[in-house]
Design a protein around this motif. Sequence first.
Motif, PDB file in Angstrom:
ATOM      1  N   LEU A   1      -1.726  -4.382 -10.473  1.00 57.29           N
ATOM      2  CA  LEU A   1      -2.019  -3.132  -9.784  1.00 57.29           C
ATOM      3  C   LEU A   1      -1.215  -1.962 -10.333  1.00 57.29           C
ATOM      4  O   LEU A   1      -1.589  -0.803 -10.144  1.00 57.29           O
ATOM      5  CB  LEU A   1      -1.753  -3.288  -8.285  1.00 57.29           C
ATOM      6  CG  LEU A   1      -2.600  -4.359  -7.591  1.00 57.29           C
ATOM      7  CD1 LEU A   1      -2.118  -4.586  -6.172  1.00 57.29           C
ATOM      8  CD2 LEU A   1      -4.061  -3.980  -7.611  1.00 57.29           C
ATOM      9  N   VAL A   2      -0.080  -2.261 -10.983  1.00 61.54           N
ATOM     10  CA  VAL A   2       0.746  -1.233 -11.616  1.00 61.54           C
ATOM     11  C   VAL A   2       1.183  -1.726 -12.994  1.00 61.54           C
ATOM     12  O   VAL A   2       1.180  -2.929 -13.272  1.00 61.54           O
ATOM     13  CB  VAL A   2       1.999  -0.860 -10.778  1.00 61.54           C
ATOM     14  CG1 VAL A   2       1.617  -0.322  -9.418  1.00 61.54           C
ATOM     15  CG2 VAL A   2       2.966  -2.017 -10.658  1.00 61.54           C
TER      16      VAL A   2
ATOM     17  N   LEU B   1       2.272   1.771  -3.481  1.00 63.17           N
ATOM     18  CA  LEU B   1       1.211   2.267  -4.372  1.00 63.17           C
ATOM     19  C   LEU B   1       0.924   3.743  -4.109  1.00 63.17           C
ATOM     20  O   LEU B   1       0.738   4.527  -5.056  1.00 63.17           O
ATOM     21  CB  LEU B   1      -0.074   1.448  -4.194  1.00 63.17           C
ATOM     22  CG  LEU B   1      -0.071   0.041  -4.777  1.00 63.17           C
ATOM     23  CD1 LEU B   1      -1.366  -0.681  -4.391  1.00 63.17           C
ATOM     24  CD2 LEU B   1       0.105   0.058  -6.277  1.00 63.17           C
TER      25      LEU B   1
ATOM     26  N   ALA C   1       1.289   6.911  -6.764  1.00 63.05           N
ATOM     27  CA  ALA C   1       0.225   7.889  -7.000  1.00 63.05           C
ATOM     28  C   ALA C   1       0.730   9.304  -6.737  1.00 63.05           C
ATOM     29  O   ALA C   1       0.398  10.243  -7.476  1.00 63.05           O
ATOM     30  CB  ALA C   1      -0.985   7.579  -6.114  1.00 63.05           C
TER      31      ALA C   1
ATOM     32  N   GLU D   1       0.830  -1.200   0.000  1.00 60.32           N
ATOM     33  CA  GLU D   1       0.000   0.000   0.000  1.00 60.32           C
ATOM     34  C   GLU D   1       0.869   1.256   0.000  1.00 60.32           C
ATOM     35  O   GLU D   1       0.588   2.215  -0.731  1.00 60.32           O
ATOM     36  CB  GLU D   1      -0.929   0.002   1.213  1.00 60.32           C
ATOM     37  CG  GLU D   1      -1.838   1.204   1.253  1.00 60.32           C
ATOM     38  CD  GLU D   1      -2.791   1.190   2.445  1.00 60.32           C
ATOM     39  OE1 GLU D   1      -3.737   1.990   2.421  1.00 60.32           O
ATOM     40  OE2 GLU D   1      -2.583   0.394   3.386  1.00 60.32           O
TER      41      GLU D   1
ATOM     42  N   LEU E   1       3.514  -6.201  -7.466  1.00 64.25           N
ATOM     43  CA  LEU E   1       2.345  -5.379  -7.791  1.00 64.25           C
ATOM     44  C   LEU E   1       2.039  -5.422  -9.279  1.00 64.25           C
ATOM     45  O   LEU E   1       0.876  -5.416  -9.688  1.00 64.25           O
ATOM     46  CB  LEU E   1       2.566  -3.938  -7.333  1.00 64.25           C
ATOM     47  CG  LEU E   1       2.630  -3.718  -5.822  1.00 64.25           C
ATOM     48  CD1 LEU E   1       3.074  -2.296  -5.511  1.00 64.25           C
ATOM     49  CD2 LEU E   1       1.291  -4.029  -5.167  1.00 64.25           C
TER      50      LEU E   1
ATOM     51  N   GLY F   1      -5.307  -0.899  -9.552  1.00 64.02           N
ATOM     52  CA  GLY F   1      -4.484  -0.407  -8.454  1.00 64.02           C
ATOM     53  C   GLY F   1      -5.145   0.747  -7.721  1.00 64.02           C
ATOM     54  O   GLY F   1      -5.119   0.824  -6.495  1.00 64.02           O
ATOM     55  N   GLU F   2      -5.748   1.664  -8.485  1.00 69.20           N
ATOM     56  CA  GLU F   2      -6.470   2.782  -7.864  1.00 69.20           C
ATOM     57  C   GLU F   2      -7.626   2.258  -7.024  1.00 69.20           C
ATOM     58  O   GLU F   2      -7.844   2.717  -5.899  1.00 69.20           O
ATOM     59  CB  GLU F   2      -6.995   3.731  -8.940  1.00 69.20           C
ATOM     60  CG  GLU F   2      -5.916   4.544  -9.603  1.00 69.20           C
ATOM     61  CD  GLU F   2      -6.460   5.465 -10.687  1.00 69.20           C
ATOM     62  OE1 GLU F   2      -7.664   5.817 -10.656  1.00 69.20           O
ATOM     63  OE2 GLU F   2      -5.675   5.832 -11.565  1.00 69.20           O
TER      64      GLU F   2
ATOM     65  N   THR G   1       3.178   3.228 -13.141  1.00 67.62           N
ATOM     66  CA  THR G   1       1.903   3.932 -13.002  1.00 67.62           C
ATOM     67  C   THR G   1       0.869   2.973 -12.424  1.00 67.62           C
ATOM     68  O   THR G   1       0.950   1.759 -12.618  1.00 67.62           O
ATOM     69  CB  THR G   1       1.385   4.464 -14.357  1.00 67.62           C
ATOM     70  OG1 THR G   1       1.262   3.363 -15.278  1.00 67.62           O
ATOM     71  CG2 THR G   1       2.306   5.515 -14.947  1.00 67.62           C
ATOM     72  N   LEU G   2      -0.085   3.547 -11.712  1.00 67.00           N
ATOM     73  CA  LEU G   2      -1.193   2.744 -11.190  1.00 67.00           C
ATOM     74  C   LEU G   2      -2.117   2.345 -12.324  1.00 67.00           C
ATOM     75  O   LEU G   2      -2.383   3.139 -13.232  1.00 67.00           O
ATOM     76  CB  LEU G   2      -2.009   3.541 -10.181  1.00 67.00           C
ATOM     77  CG  LEU G   2      -1.370   3.921  -8.861  1.00 67.00           C
ATOM     78  CD1 LEU G   2      -2.347   4.742  -8.030  1.00 67.00           C
ATOM     79  CD2 LEU G   2      -0.926   2.702  -8.102  1.00 67.00           C
ATOM     80  N   THR G   3      -2.634   1.151 -12.261  1.00 68.48           N
ATOM     81  CA  THR G   3      -3.710   0.754 -13.163  1.00 68.48           C
ATOM     82  C   THR G   3      -5.041   1.135 -12.498  1.00 68.48           C
ATOM     83  O   THR G   3      -5.065   1.513 -11.312  1.00 68.48           O
ATOM     84  CB  THR G   3      -3.690  -0.770 -13.401  1.00 68.48           C
ATOM     85  OG1 THR G   3      -3.921  -1.430 -12.145  1.00 68.48           O
ATOM     86  CG2 THR G   3      -2.379  -1.237 -14.014  1.00 68.48           C
TER      87      THR G   3
ATOM     88  N   LEU H   1      -6.361   0.816  -3.742  1.00 64.68           N
ATOM     89  CA  LEU H   1      -6.027   1.856  -2.770  1.00 64.68           C
ATOM     90  C   LEU H   1      -7.272   2.461  -2.136  1.00 64.68           C
ATOM     91  O   LEU H   1      -7.324   2.666  -0.922  1.00 64.68           O
ATOM     92  CB  LEU H   1      -5.212   2.970  -3.436  1.00 64.68           C
ATOM     93  CG  LEU H   1      -3.716   2.775  -3.497  1.00 64.68           C
ATOM     94  CD1 LEU H   1      -3.060   3.930  -4.241  1.00 64.68           C
ATOM     95  CD2 LEU H   1      -3.114   2.622  -2.114  1.00 64.68           C
TER      96      LEU H   1
END
Length: 110
Positions: free
Chosen positions: A58-59, A14, A18, A11, A53, A84-85, A79-81, A88
């Motif tokens: 997730l990324v 991530l 972000a 977390e 991740l 992933g967002e 980058t977050l996918t 979070l």
Amino acid sequence: MGKESLGEFEELVLLMIALLKEDAYGLGICDEIKKQTGRTTAIGAVHATLSRLETKGLVESSLGDPTKERGGRRKRLFTLTAFGEKALIQSRDTKVSIWTQIPELSIKTV
């Protein structure tokens, strides 16, 4: 994400991705963790977590442009996918829900 939850360090990584946006790469994430939390983190732990991740979806990663500062080498940027967002947000919402059930510990906002 199913029933799998994020580990505390996952977390944190991530969140740093972000926060850093287009400049999220291994060493930058280590530096930002130190800046935000005061916690020293091994680059190997960050790389292992980023790999995990990415495997979880997730990324995503891509290679940046070569730079003179890095001797012509390229950074692997993360980058977050959307997944992933969502993970979070779900993690935050779960924690907030639990915190609000403990009134004597709840953080009051101004």
